[in-house]
Design a protein around this motif. Structure first.
Motif, PDB file in Angstrom:
ATOM      1  N   ASN A  25     -16.893 -58.943 -12.026  1.00 45.32           N
ATOM      2  CA  ASN A  25     -18.071 -58.423 -12.749  1.00 45.32           C
ATOM      3  C   ASN A  25     -18.916 -56.969 -12.388  1.00 45.32           C
ATOM      4  O   ASN A  25     -18.998 -56.293 -12.977  1.00 45.32           O
ATOM      5  CB  ASN A  25     -19.267 -59.366 -13.077  1.00 45.32           C
ATOM      6  CG  ASN A  25     -18.654 -60.673 -13.653  1.00 45.32           C
ATOM      7  OD1 ASN A  25     -17.738 -60.596 -14.611  1.00 45.32           O
ATOM      8  ND2 ASN A  25     -19.402 -61.843 -13.467  1.00 45.32           N
ATOM      9  N   ILE A  26     -18.745 -57.091 -10.919  1.00 47.73           N
ATOM     10  CA  ILE A  26     -19.464 -55.646 -10.576  1.00 47.73           C
ATOM     11  C   ILE A  26     -18.395 -54.652 -10.795  1.00 47.73           C
ATOM     12  O   ILE A  26     -18.787 -53.279 -11.235  1.00 47.73           O
ATOM     13  CB  ILE A  26     -19.753 -56.039  -8.944  1.00 47.73           C
ATOM     14  CG1 ILE A  26     -20.779 -56.754  -8.886  1.00 47.73           C
ATOM     15  CG2 ILE A  26     -20.007 -54.693  -8.347  1.00 47.73           C
ATOM     16  CD1 ILE A  26     -21.076 -57.265  -7.423  1.00 47.73           C
ATOM     17  N   GLN A  27     -17.110 -54.770 -10.504  1.00 43.24           N
ATOM     18  CA  GLN A  27     -16.050 -54.025 -10.837  1.00 43.24           C
ATOM     19  C   GLN A  27     -15.793 -53.532 -12.213  1.00 43.24           C
ATOM     20  O   GLN A  27     -15.819 -52.255 -12.471  1.00 43.24           O
ATOM     21  CB  GLN A  27     -14.581 -54.481 -10.338  1.00 43.24           C
ATOM     22  CG  GLN A  27     -14.448 -54.569  -8.691  1.00 43.24           C
ATOM     23  CD  GLN A  27     -13.149 -55.108  -8.321  1.00 43.24           C
ATOM     24  OE1 GLN A  27     -12.556 -56.019  -9.176  1.00 43.24           O
ATOM     25  NE2 GLN A  27     -12.732 -55.073  -7.196  1.00 43.24           N
ATOM     26  N   GLN A  28     -15.962 -54.434 -13.212  1.00 38.74           N
ATOM     27  CA  GLN A  28     -16.236 -54.145 -14.678  1.00 38.74           C
ATOM     28  C   GLN A  28     -17.311 -53.067 -14.788  1.00 38.74           C
ATOM     29  O   GLN A  28     -17.169 -52.270 -15.725  1.00 38.74           O
ATOM     30  CB  GLN A  28     -16.258 -55.319 -15.285  1.00 38.74           C
ATOM     31  CG  GLN A  28     -14.874 -55.983 -15.711  1.00 38.74           C
ATOM     32  CD  GLN A  28     -15.045 -57.245 -16.364  1.00 38.74           C
ATOM     33  OE1 GLN A  28     -16.009 -57.716 -16.766  1.00 38.74           O
ATOM     34  NE2 GLN A  28     -13.652 -57.769 -16.574  1.00 38.74           N
ATOM     35  N   ASN A  29     -18.587 -53.502 -14.295  1.00 41.49           N
ATOM     36  CA  ASN A  29     -19.784 -52.821 -14.351  1.00 41.49           C
ATOM     37  C   ASN A  29     -19.730 -51.371 -14.036  1.00 41.49           C
ATOM     38  O   ASN A  29     -20.415 -50.401 -14.518  1.00 41.49           O
ATOM     39  CB  ASN A  29     -20.924 -53.536 -13.815  1.00 41.49           C
ATOM     40  CG  ASN A  29     -21.251 -54.733 -14.753  1.00 41.49           C
ATOM     41  OD1 ASN A  29     -21.061 -54.873 -15.968  1.00 41.49           O
ATOM     42  ND2 ASN A  29     -21.978 -55.788 -14.224  1.00 41.49           N
ATOM     43  N   LEU A 111     -18.366 -57.602  -1.379  1.00 39.96           N
ATOM     44  CA  LEU A 111     -19.686 -57.688  -2.271  1.00 39.96           C
ATOM     45  C   LEU A 111     -20.528 -56.933  -1.721  1.00 39.96           C
ATOM     46  O   LEU A 111     -21.286 -56.173  -2.772  1.00 39.96           O
ATOM     47  CB  LEU A 111     -20.197 -59.136  -2.177  1.00 39.96           C
ATOM     48  CG  LEU A 111     -19.572 -60.070  -3.434  1.00 39.96           C
ATOM     49  CD1 LEU A 111     -20.018 -61.683  -2.871  1.00 39.96           C
ATOM     50  CD2 LEU A 111     -19.740 -59.789  -4.646  1.00 39.96           C
ATOM     51  N   LYS A 112     -20.719 -56.664  -0.530  1.00 39.73           N
ATOM     52  CA  LYS A 112     -21.459 -55.351   0.091  1.00 39.73           C
ATOM     53  C   LYS A 112     -21.038 -54.159  -0.211  1.00 39.73           C
ATOM     54  O   LYS A 112     -21.857 -53.322  -0.781  1.00 39.73           O
ATOM     55  CB  LYS A 112     -21.611 -55.825   1.614  1.00 39.73           C
ATOM     56  CG  LYS A 112     -22.597 -56.786   2.240  1.00 39.73           C
ATOM     57  CD  LYS A 112     -22.603 -56.686   3.627  1.00 39.73           C
ATOM     58  CE  LYS A 112     -23.717 -57.703   4.168  1.00 39.73           C
ATOM     59  NZ  LYS A 112     -23.874 -57.694   5.751  1.00 39.73           N
ATOM     60  N   THR A 113     -19.782 -53.765  -0.197  1.00 42.92           N
ATOM     61  CA  THR A 113     -19.113 -52.636  -0.474  1.00 42.92           C
ATOM     62  C   THR A 113     -19.510 -52.261  -1.922  1.00 42.92           C
ATOM     63  O   THR A 113     -20.004 -51.272  -2.273  1.00 42.92           O
ATOM     64  CB  THR A 113     -17.500 -52.643  -0.210  1.00 42.92           C
ATOM     65  OG1 THR A 113     -17.581 -52.812   1.224  1.00 42.92           O
ATOM     66  CG2 THR A 113     -17.128 -51.449  -0.468  1.00 42.92           C
ATOM     67  N   GLN A 117     -21.751 -49.292  -3.716  1.00 37.67           N
ATOM     68  CA  GLN A 117     -21.140 -48.450  -4.574  1.00 37.67           C
ATOM     69  C   GLN A 117     -22.035 -48.376  -6.146  1.00 37.67           C
ATOM     70  O   GLN A 117     -21.951 -47.572  -6.702  1.00 37.67           O
ATOM     71  CB  GLN A 117     -19.645 -48.882  -4.770  1.00 37.67           C
ATOM     72  CG  GLN A 117     -18.956 -47.754  -5.780  1.00 37.67           C
ATOM     73  CD  GLN A 117     -17.436 -48.053  -5.975  1.00 37.67           C
ATOM     74  OE1 GLN A 117     -16.999 -49.086  -5.240  1.00 37.67           O
ATOM     75  NE2 GLN A 117     -16.625 -47.400  -6.507  1.00 37.67           N
ATOM     76  N   PHE A 118     -22.306 -49.711  -6.540  1.00 36.77           N
ATOM     77  CA  PHE A 118     -22.873 -49.971  -7.758  1.00 36.77           C
ATOM     78  C   PHE A 118     -24.228 -49.405  -7.593  1.00 36.77           C
ATOM     79  O   PHE A 118     -24.739 -48.796  -8.821  1.00 36.77           O
ATOM     80  CB  PHE A 118     -22.903 -51.516  -8.156  1.00 36.77           C
ATOM     81  CG  PHE A 118     -23.479 -51.759  -9.338  1.00 36.77           C
ATOM     82  CD1 PHE A 118     -22.743 -51.490 -10.517  1.00 36.77           C
ATOM     83  CD2 PHE A 118     -24.833 -51.963  -9.538  1.00 36.77           C
ATOM     84  CE1 PHE A 118     -23.168 -51.989 -11.728  1.00 36.77           C
ATOM     85  CE2 PHE A 118     -25.392 -52.234 -10.868  1.00 36.77           C
ATOM     86  CZ  PHE A 118     -24.450 -52.063 -12.120  1.00 36.77           C
TER      87      PHE A 118
END
Length: 173
Positions: A25-29, A111-113, A117-118
């Motif tokens: 989800n974070i990568q998609q966002n 997840l931290k990385t 980045q997000f």
């Protein structure tokens, strides 16, 4: 004690699946933030509308994943005999050993990385949108203030004169 350990491992395996969805989800966002900036710069309203519809349709899936993660953490807290807030990836790392510990550690680092980045990409997008709003406001203000009496213009002889009460144009020759 072994059954307790097996119970924890089962829930940790479920948690790993949820964490993988979080990472996805974070990568998609991150990709969506990049697309958003591109669409804003290109003024591609149709693509922005499609993106909005896509985000609205995916929202329930994110919520479901959050609920599932919360439920797993609550069950782990019961098994481990601690408060819900104490069930973190770092705490699980300390509790586990072997392959599961390695997998939890990898997910935590990933997840931290991604979160870092997000945050950076979100800040960049926010600044772009704020600058667009500021620039649009300045344009509107300059257009709408042309007819105000405090605006000074120059005539063909180079002398200054104040604008009349016309809204946008002065048709005086």
């Amino acid at each position: 004690m072994k059954t307790l350990s097996f119970e924890i491992e089962d829930y940790v395996k479920e948690l790993l699946i949820v964490l993988d969805r979080d990472i996805e989800n974070i990568q998609q966002n991150l990709l969506k933030l990049n697309d958003l900036r591109c669409f804003v710069v290109k003024r591609d309203d149709a693509s922005l509308q499609k993106m909005l519809a896509s985000i609205q349709s995916q929202s329930p899936g994110f919520k479901e994943n959050d609920i599932q993660r919360k439920n797993i953490r609550e069950r782990l807290a019961e098994i481990m005999g601690c408060d819900f807030s104490k069930v973190t990836l770092s705490a699980l790392e300390k509790e586990l050993s072997g392959d599961l510990r390695t997998q939890i550690s990898e997910r935590k680092i990933k997840l931290k990385t991604l979160a870092t980045q997000f945050r950076k990409e979100h800040m960049s997008t926010s600044k772009l949108l704020a600058d667009c709003a500021r620039f649009n406001g300045m344009l509107l203000k300059s257009i709408l203030e042309l007819g105000h009496a405090r605006t000074i213009t120059y005539n063909p002889q180079g002398l200054t004169e104040r604008q009349s009460n016309s809204a946008i144009m002065n048709m005086e020759f």
